[in-house]
Design an enzyme around this catalytic site. Sequence first.
Site, short mmCIF file in Angstrom:
data_model
loop_
_atom_site.label_atom_id
_atom_site.label_comp_id
_atom_site.label_asym_id
_atom_site.label_seq_id
_atom_site.Cartn_x
_atom_site.Cartn_y
_atom_site.Cartn_z
N ASP A 255 -9.68 -11.18 9.92
CA ASP A 255 -9.69 -9.74 9.25
C ASP A 255 -11.17 -8.96 9.08
O ASP A 255 -11.25 -8.08 9.26
CB ASP A 255 -8.85 -10.00 8.07
CG ASP A 255 -8.66 -8.79 7.15
OD1 ASP A 255 -7.85 -7.92 7.30
OD2 ASP A 255 -9.71 -8.53 6.08
N GLY B 14 -0.46 -9.12 -3.25
CA GLY B 14 -0.76 -8.19 -2.78
C GLY B 14 -1.87 -8.13 -1.72
O GLY B 14 -1.99 -7.03 -1.11
N LYS C 12 -13.02 -5.67 10.77
CA LYS C 12 -13.47 -4.88 9.75
C LYS C 12 -14.95 -4.71 10.27
O LYS C 12 -15.61 -3.62 10.45
CB LYS C 12 -13.63 -5.19 8.35
CG LYS C 12 -12.06 -5.05 7.83
CD LYS C 12 -11.89 -5.53 6.49
CE LYS C 12 -10.58 -5.60 5.96
NZ LYS C 12 -10.25 -6.24 4.69
N VAL D 227 0.92 -1.22 -0.13
CA VAL D 227 0.07 0.08 0.06
C VAL D 227 0.88 1.34 -0.16
O VAL D 227 0.52 2.18 -0.92
CB VAL D 227 -1.05 -0.05 1.29
CG1 VAL D 227 -1.90 1.18 1.09
CG2 VAL D 227 -1.67 -1.21 1.14
N ARG E 87 12.22 -0.32 6.53
CA ARG E 87 13.16 -0.95 7.55
C ARG E 87 14.44 -1.28 6.67
O ARG E 87 15.32 -0.98 7.16
CB ARG E 87 12.49 -2.36 8.01
CG ARG E 87 11.81 -2.48 8.99
CD ARG E 87 11.31 -3.77 9.69
NE ARG E 87 10.45 -4.39 8.52
CZ ARG E 87 9.75 -5.32 8.73
NH1 ARG E 87 9.37 -5.57 10.08
NH2 ARG E 87 8.84 -5.91 7.67
P1 NAP Z 1 3.09 -4.96 3.69
O1 NAP Z 1 3.38 -5.02 2.00
O2 NAP Z 1 3.62 -5.93 4.40
O3 NAP Z 1 3.90 -3.64 3.95
C1 NAP Z 1 4.41 -3.20 5.29
C2 NAP Z 1 5.56 -2.29 5.14
O4 NAP Z 1 5.78 -1.80 6.67
C3 NAP Z 1 6.91 -2.97 4.82
O5 NAP Z 1 7.65 -2.22 3.82
C4 NAP Z 1 7.85 -2.99 6.01
O6 NAP Z 1 9.13 -2.65 5.57
C5 NAP Z 1 7.19 -1.73 6.63
N1 NAP Z 1 7.34 -2.02 8.10
C6 NAP Z 1 7.03 -2.94 9.05
N2 NAP Z 1 7.41 -2.56 10.28
C7 NAP Z 1 8.15 -1.35 10.02
C8 NAP Z 1 8.85 -0.78 11.05
N3 NAP Z 1 8.99 -1.04 12.51
N4 NAP Z 1 9.75 0.40 10.52
C9 NAP Z 1 9.52 0.93 9.28
N5 NAP Z 1 8.84 0.06 8.25
C10 NAP Z 1 8.20 -1.26 8.80
O7 NAP Z 1 1.67 -4.62 4.07
P2 NAP Z 1 0.62 -3.84 2.97
O8 NAP Z 1 -0.08 -4.93 2.50
O9 NAP Z 1 1.07 -2.77 2.29
O10 NAP Z 1 -0.49 -3.60 4.24
C11 NAP Z 1 -0.16 -2.35 5.08
C12 NAP Z 1 -1.52 -1.89 6.06
O11 NAP Z 1 -2.65 -1.80 5.08
C13 NAP Z 1 -1.91 -3.19 6.81
O12 NAP Z 1 -2.36 -2.88 8.25
C14 NAP Z 1 -2.91 -4.04 5.91
O13 NAP Z 1 -3.88 -4.54 6.77
C15 NAP Z 1 -3.66 -2.81 5.48
N6 NAP Z 1 -4.46 -3.01 4.34
C16 NAP Z 1 -3.64 -3.68 3.18
C17 NAP Z 1 -4.30 -3.96 1.98
C18 NAP Z 1 -3.76 -4.64 0.82
O14 NAP Z 1 -4.59 -4.95 -0.05
N7 NAP Z 1 -2.44 -4.82 1.02
C19 NAP Z 1 -5.89 -3.56 1.81
C20 NAP Z 1 -6.17 -2.55 2.77
C21 NAP Z 1 -5.44 -2.57 4.11
P3 NAP Z 1 10.10 -3.71 4.72
O15 NAP Z 1 9.53 -3.58 3.41
O16 NAP Z 1 11.27 -2.71 4.69
O17 NAP Z 1 10.02 -4.80 5.25
N1 HSE Z 2 -5.73 -8.65 3.49
C1 HSE Z 2 -7.09 -7.85 3.37
C2 HSE Z 2 -7.83 -8.38 2.37
C3 HSE Z 2 -6.62 -6.38 2.72
O1 HSE Z 2 -7.39 -9.45 1.68
O2 HSE Z 2 -9.24 -7.97 2.37
C4 HSE Z 2 -7.62 -5.51 2.92
O3 HSE Z 2 -7.80 -5.02 4.12
#
Ligand code: NAP
Ligand code: HSE
Length: 435
Positions: free
Chosen positions: A202, A188, A206, A14, A45
Amino acid sequence: MEKTHVAIVGMGTVGSGVARLLLDHGDRLARHAGRVLWLNKALVRDLSKDRGISGLPAGVLTDNLQEILENPQIQVVAHLIGGIEPARTIMLKLLESGKDVVTANKALLAQHGEELFDRARSLGRTIAFEASVGGGIPIIANITQCFTANQIISLRGILNGTSNFILTQMSEKGLDYNRALEIAQNMGYAEADPAMDVDGSDAAQKLAILAHLAFGVRIDWKDIQRHGLEAFTIEDIRYAEKLGYRIRLLATAQLIDDNLELHVSPTLIRNGRPLAEVRGPYNAITIVGDAVGDMFFHGQGAGQMPTASAVVADMIDTAAGRTDITFRRLQLWSDRQCEIELTPYARTLGRYYMRYLVADEPGVLSQITGILGNYRISISSIIQHEPAESSDPSKVPLIIMTHVCTEADASKAHEAIGQLSSVDSRCFKLRVSEG
Ligand code: NAP
Ligand code: HSE
């Protein structure tokens, strides 16, 4: 034009999407915000990891949170790391250093919403969280702003994109569960720990957020009865199809006489109903309000750009000062009284699909229907299939669809049937929804 300096904490799926929108479409965002959203810092990180973003100016990436906290120019921060810790501590530090926060982290809000919102209020800061539910679907804004003339009566939704993707890949492409999950992770859609996606957690997080916004109830998401995709099989998907239904992981909030039922469970939904038609990583929510009637929202609930779309819209609202007004007025997660009681899950009403593998012998069917009768459960349809050529010829699958009964009666009858010596222990029950 004036500049609002912004930062991103977490450049994963995201966060990288948010950076792309800020960098590639800065002019468009500036027109909509009435000011430039200037990406000042992005926290990661691992500085050596390729983020796949062209045009990221030198010096923007940092692995030191202090560079954001101690930079007084930065006003708005997109907090896009998942899980509870260090996400919670980082959000508190951002608020305490005077930043307004935008987040997509529903796990954090569902678990620590009260603490975080109290802290933001006492510091005069805001938290915007449209992306935390339904990805790109503007469901939070609709509930908190557009439906405020209504008492919401029901809210039913497909709130997890990963599990919906898995279900549709299994039923439409014949993929096995593990392969479908692997693709969802590569795309993703999944959480860092995909167990939360497929076990209903999850969706329950929500649902806890939506129930708070729509009904004022504050519930620990862990207290929401939830079932995931773990127990049923591809055969159940096929039997459901033959009966004219599709299986979807459905989150339900239903208000009946000041009592609210909340649950998440795989549910048979009749073909042709809007929620049955939701495919892939799409989410959908039906809402019934006492004035507005039925509404239906549909869109990509997971994935990089749909989620980034909601995050950046919140950043624009925050930079333009709109979040400040809604945040103060809504008093979210505050101590306001709520008249609504939660209905114990055992007392919720529903229809059920029950599947058994039974001995192909005289009298078995009457034993089973007798047990259902003892619990006052009326049968809507019953199908006994001949055994598949490859399977044990002495056992046949039996599918029962019931009329409406309580969850308690359905569970007790199902358990009693499962204990019959003529019934295999691998039996299964699912909720059924007509709407
Ligand atoms: P992700 O791909 O796992 O990315 C998380 C990022 O956070 C990684 O880049 C990681 O860094 C970084 N991170 C973790 N701990 C950290 C720290 N202590 N300091 C600095 N950076 C740190 O997760 P995502 O899918 O983008 O999701 C992010 C949030 O959005 C989550 O809460 C998720 O539930 C929510 N969300 C996701 C989606 C979706 O479709 N993916 C949709 C809605 C909501 P590194 O890359 O360096 O490891
Ligand atoms: N992991 C979550 C899903 C991302 O699949 O719906 C959106 O919140």
